[in-house]
Design a protein around this motif. Structure first.
Motif, PDB file in Angstrom:
ATOM      1  N   GLY A 140     -29.629  53.258 -35.686  1.00  0.00           N
ATOM      2  CA  GLY A 140     -28.327  53.399 -36.334  1.00  0.00           C
ATOM      3  C   GLY A 140     -28.309  52.823 -37.737  1.00  0.00           C
ATOM      4  O   GLY A 140     -27.732  53.412 -38.657  1.00  0.00           O
ATOM      5  N   ASN A 141     -28.931  51.670 -37.920  1.00  0.00           N
ATOM      6  CA  ASN A 141     -28.997  51.057 -39.249  1.00  0.00           C
ATOM      7  C   ASN A 141     -29.789  51.927 -40.219  1.00  0.00           C
ATOM      8  O   ASN A 141     -29.435  52.046 -41.398  1.00  0.00           O
ATOM      9  CB  ASN A 141     -29.631  49.662 -39.156  1.00  0.00           C
ATOM     10  CG  ASN A 141     -28.699  48.655 -38.503  1.00  0.00           C
ATOM     11  OD1 ASN A 141     -27.481  48.788 -38.584  1.00  0.00           O
ATOM     12  ND2 ASN A 141     -29.268  47.655 -37.853  1.00  0.00           N
ATOM     13  N   GLU A 142     -30.878  52.516 -39.721  1.00  0.00           N
ATOM     14  CA  GLU A 142     -31.691  53.378 -40.579  1.00  0.00           C
ATOM     15  C   GLU A 142     -30.924  54.623 -41.005  1.00  0.00           C
ATOM     16  O   GLU A 142     -31.175  55.192 -42.074  1.00  0.00           O
ATOM     17  CB  GLU A 142     -32.980  53.771 -39.850  1.00  0.00           C
ATOM     18  CG  GLU A 142     -33.965  52.611 -39.677  1.00  0.00           C
ATOM     19  CD  GLU A 142     -35.183  53.001 -38.862  1.00  0.00           C
ATOM     20  OE1 GLU A 142     -35.163  54.108 -38.261  1.00  0.00           O
ATOM     21  OE2 GLU A 142     -36.148  52.207 -38.813  1.00  0.00           O
ATOM     22  N   ARG A 143     -29.960  55.043 -40.175  1.00  0.00           N
ATOM     23  CA  ARG A 143     -29.136  56.201 -40.519  1.00  0.00           C
ATOM     24  C   ARG A 143     -27.948  55.830 -41.397  1.00  0.00           C
ATOM     25  O   ARG A 143     -27.162  56.696 -41.794  1.00  0.00           O
ATOM     26  CB  ARG A 143     -28.625  56.878 -39.242  1.00  0.00           C
ATOM     27  CG  ARG A 143     -29.706  57.443 -38.352  1.00  0.00           C
ATOM     28  CD  ARG A 143     -29.100  58.212 -37.204  1.00  0.00           C
ATOM     29  NE  ARG A 143     -30.115  58.709 -36.282  1.00  0.00           N
ATOM     30  CZ  ARG A 143     -29.878  59.602 -35.316  1.00  0.00           C
ATOM     31  NH1 ARG A 143     -28.649  60.098 -35.162  1.00  0.00           N
ATOM     32  NH2 ARG A 143     -30.840  59.997 -34.516  1.00  0.00           N
ATOM     33  N   GLY A 144     -27.800  54.523 -41.637  1.00  0.00           N
ATOM     34  CA  GLY A 144     -26.696  54.070 -42.481  1.00  0.00           C
ATOM     35  C   GLY A 144     -25.371  53.977 -41.754  1.00  0.00           C
ATOM     36  O   GLY A 144     -24.314  53.934 -42.382  1.00  0.00           O
ATOM     37  N   LEU A 145     -25.391  53.915 -40.427  1.00  0.00           N
ATOM     38  CA  LEU A 145     -24.157  53.821 -39.655  1.00  0.00           C
ATOM     39  C   LEU A 145     -23.634  52.389 -39.648  1.00  0.00           C
ATOM     40  O   LEU A 145     -24.398  51.432 -39.769  1.00  0.00           O
ATOM     41  CB  LEU A 145     -24.405  54.274 -38.215  1.00  0.00           C
ATOM     42  CG  LEU A 145     -24.936  55.694 -38.025  1.00  0.00           C
ATOM     43  CD1 LEU A 145     -25.179  55.978 -36.544  1.00  0.00           C
ATOM     44  CD2 LEU A 145     -23.970  56.722 -38.602  1.00  0.00           C
ATOM     45  N   SER A 146     -22.335  52.265 -39.458  1.00  0.00           N
ATOM     46  CA  SER A 146     -21.726  50.936 -39.366  1.00  0.00           C
ATOM     47  C   SER A 146     -20.408  51.044 -38.621  1.00  0.00           C
ATOM     48  O   SER A 146     -19.882  52.147 -38.402  1.00  0.00           O
ATOM     49  CB  SER A 146     -21.497  50.347 -40.764  1.00  0.00           C
ATOM     50  OG  SER A 146     -20.610  51.160 -41.508  1.00  0.00           O
ATOM     51  N   GLY A 147     -19.867  49.907 -38.222  1.00  0.00           N
ATOM     52  CA  GLY A 147     -18.560  49.886 -37.573  1.00  0.00           C
ATOM     53  C   GLY A 147     -18.514  50.695 -36.291  1.00  0.00           C
ATOM     54  O   GLY A 147     -19.421  50.650 -35.457  1.00  0.00           O
ATOM     55  N   ASP A 148     -17.447  51.479 -36.142  1.00  0.00           N
ATOM     56  CA  ASP A 148     -17.249  52.276 -34.930  1.00  0.00           C
ATOM     57  C   ASP A 148     -18.336  53.331 -34.753  1.00  0.00           C
ATOM     58  O   ASP A 148     -18.740  53.637 -33.620  1.00  0.00           O
ATOM     59  CB  ASP A 148     -15.886  52.961 -34.964  1.00  0.00           C
ATOM     60  CG  ASP A 148     -14.728  51.971 -34.835  1.00  0.00           C
ATOM     61  OD1 ASP A 148     -14.990  50.842 -34.375  1.00  0.00           O
ATOM     62  OD2 ASP A 148     -13.597  52.331 -35.205  1.00  0.00           O
ATOM     63  N   ALA A 149     -18.798  53.880 -35.872  1.00  0.00           N
ATOM     64  CA  ALA A 149     -19.841  54.910 -35.789  1.00  0.00           C
ATOM     65  C   ALA A 149     -21.116  54.328 -35.198  1.00  0.00           C
ATOM     66  O   ALA A 149     -21.775  54.960 -34.359  1.00  0.00           O
ATOM     67  CB  ALA A 149     -20.119  55.495 -37.167  1.00  0.00           C
ATOM     68  N   LEU A 150     -21.472  53.116 -35.614  1.00  0.00           N
ATOM     69  CA  LEU A 150     -22.661  52.461 -35.071  1.00  0.00           C
ATOM     70  C   LEU A 150     -22.460  52.117 -33.604  1.00  0.00           C
ATOM     71  O   LEU A 150     -23.373  52.306 -32.783  1.00  0.00           O
ATOM     72  CB  LEU A 150     -22.966  51.196 -35.874  1.00  0.00           C
ATOM     73  CG  LEU A 150     -24.182  50.378 -35.413  1.00  0.00           C
ATOM     74  CD1 LEU A 150     -25.451  51.215 -35.457  1.00  0.00           C
ATOM     75  CD2 LEU A 150     -24.337  49.120 -36.269  1.00  0.00           C
ATOM     76  N   ALA A 151     -21.279  51.639 -33.251  1.00  0.00           N
ATOM     77  CA  ALA A 151     -20.991  51.280 -31.859  1.00  0.00           C
ATOM     78  C   ALA A 151     -21.085  52.497 -30.949  1.00  0.00           C
ATOM     79  O   ALA A 151     -21.631  52.422 -29.838  1.00  0.00           O
ATOM     80  CB  ALA A 151     -19.600  50.648 -31.763  1.00  0.00           C
ATOM     81  N   GLN A 152     -20.550  53.629 -31.402  1.00  0.00           N
ATOM     82  CA  GLN A 152     -20.613  54.858 -30.607  1.00  0.00           C
ATOM     83  C   GLN A 152     -22.048  55.350 -30.474  1.00  0.00           C
ATOM     84  O   GLN A 152     -22.439  55.851 -29.407  1.00  0.00           O
ATOM     85  CB  GLN A 152     -19.740  55.938 -31.251  1.00  0.00           C
ATOM     86  CG  GLN A 152     -18.254  55.644 -31.186  1.00  0.00           C
ATOM     87  CD  GLN A 152     -17.423  56.691 -31.907  1.00  0.00           C
ATOM     88  OE1 GLN A 152     -17.955  57.671 -32.426  1.00  0.00           O
ATOM     89  NE2 GLN A 152     -16.118  56.469 -31.960  1.00  0.00           N
ATOM     90  N   HIS A 153     -22.820  55.210 -31.538  1.00  0.00           N
ATOM     91  CA  HIS A 153     -24.232  55.612 -31.494  1.00  0.00           C
ATOM     92  C   HIS A 153     -24.990  54.791 -30.461  1.00  0.00           C
ATOM     93  O   HIS A 153     -25.749  55.353 -29.652  1.00  0.00           O
ATOM     94  CB  HIS A 153     -24.850  55.430 -32.881  1.00  0.00           C
ATOM     95  CG  HIS A 153     -26.323  55.680 -32.926  1.00  0.00           C
ATOM     96  ND1 HIS A 153     -26.877  56.951 -32.899  1.00  0.00           N
ATOM     97  CD2 HIS A 153     -27.383  54.816 -32.968  1.00  0.00           C
ATOM     98  CE1 HIS A 153     -28.191  56.865 -32.944  1.00  0.00           C
ATOM     99  NE2 HIS A 153     -28.530  55.585 -32.987  1.00  0.00           N
ATOM    100  N   VAL A 154     -24.766  53.482 -30.468  1.00  0.00           N
ATOM    101  CA  VAL A 154     -25.452  52.594 -29.518  1.00  0.00           C
ATOM    102  C   VAL A 154     -25.021  52.896 -28.095  1.00  0.00           C
ATOM    103  O   VAL A 154     -25.847  52.971 -27.182  1.00  0.00           O
ATOM    104  CB  VAL A 154     -25.166  51.114 -29.862  1.00  0.00           C
ATOM    105  CG1 VAL A 154     -25.708  50.196 -28.772  1.00  0.00           C
ATOM    106  CG2 VAL A 154     -25.783  50.755 -31.206  1.00  0.00           C
TER     107      VAL A 154
END
Length: 229
Positions: A140-154
């Motif tokens: 997720g970090n490599e894709r530049g995700l953060s916040g809710d977007a990162l949480a949903q990805h995880v």
């Protein structure tokens, strides 16, 4: 002894990654080790639930029928439970009270193995879930995700890491979980020879009841001893 070894290995595995990241100047590796600790903390309750289920069903959950595969697992059973092991019924057919007694005896005899299996399940679950969480955070970090977007990805990665029955689908994380509990398959050496012999000739279990875990522990020590590994 087995529980202590598993606990120490589970606790130190992410630390190895963090130290390696520091020494090699690899920030991503260092963070992945930290994420793994965070994932293990989040997974504690789920690991306990899987441990309870493993004990109840007398089988693996995450690594289904992995290190404990084989009909010897339920060898002391009544005649109507497993026709493959009729010898265990002592020739008593359709005798329900006796069958219940035999099944009860088998359950009692297998209690130590069930505790061992449940203990392995707990540390496998912690390691597996922590590893999947760390992989998802890194991706997720490599894709530049953060916040809710990162949480949903995880969350999506965590859900896809299990079958509906709870078995593992992430091969790399499962291999790491096996290494934490020293239950990875023996692919070479005298350990593989001994294990194959014990599987082909169950009577050898009286002489070498445990092969895989002691062999893997020995290899673990060898690999991490300066000058040897």
């Amino acid at each position: 002894v087995n529980m202590t070894a598993n606990a120490l290995n589970a606790a130190l595995q992410p630390a190895e990654r963090m130290v390696g990241g520091l020494i090699g100047g690899n920030d991503a590796m260092f963070k992945e080790g930290a994420y793994q600790y965070a994932g293990m903390a989040k997974a504690f309750k789920d690991a306990l639930k899987a441990t309870s289920r493993s004990f109840q069903i007398s089988d693996n959950v995450l690594d289904y029928r992995g290190p404990y595969a084989g009909i010897h697992k339920d060898f002391i059973t009544g005649p109507n439970v497993n026709s493959v092991v009729k010898a265990a019924s002592f020739g008593l057919l359709n005798a329900d009270p006796v069958e219940a007694l035999i099944n009860g005896l088998g359950t009692v005899v297998r209690i130590p193995s069930r505790f061992l299996m449940a203990e392995d399940e707990f540390f496998k679950q912690l390691s597996y879930r922590g590893t999947v969480y760390a992989q998802a955070m890194r991706d997720g970090n490599e894709r530049g995700l953060s916040g809710d977007a990162l949480a949903q990805h995880v969350e999506g990665k965590m859900q896809s890491a299990f079958t509906p029955e709870g078995a593992a689908t992430n091969a790399a994380a499962l291999q790491q979980a096996r290494e934490v509990t020293f239950t990875q398959p023996l692919d070479y050496g005298i350990g593989k020879w001994l294990e194959s012999g014990a599987q082909a000739h169950p009577g050898l279990r009286l002489i070498v009841p445990f092969v895989r875990v002691p062999t893997n522990i020995g290899r673990f020590i060898w690999q991490r001893t300066p000058g040897l590994g």
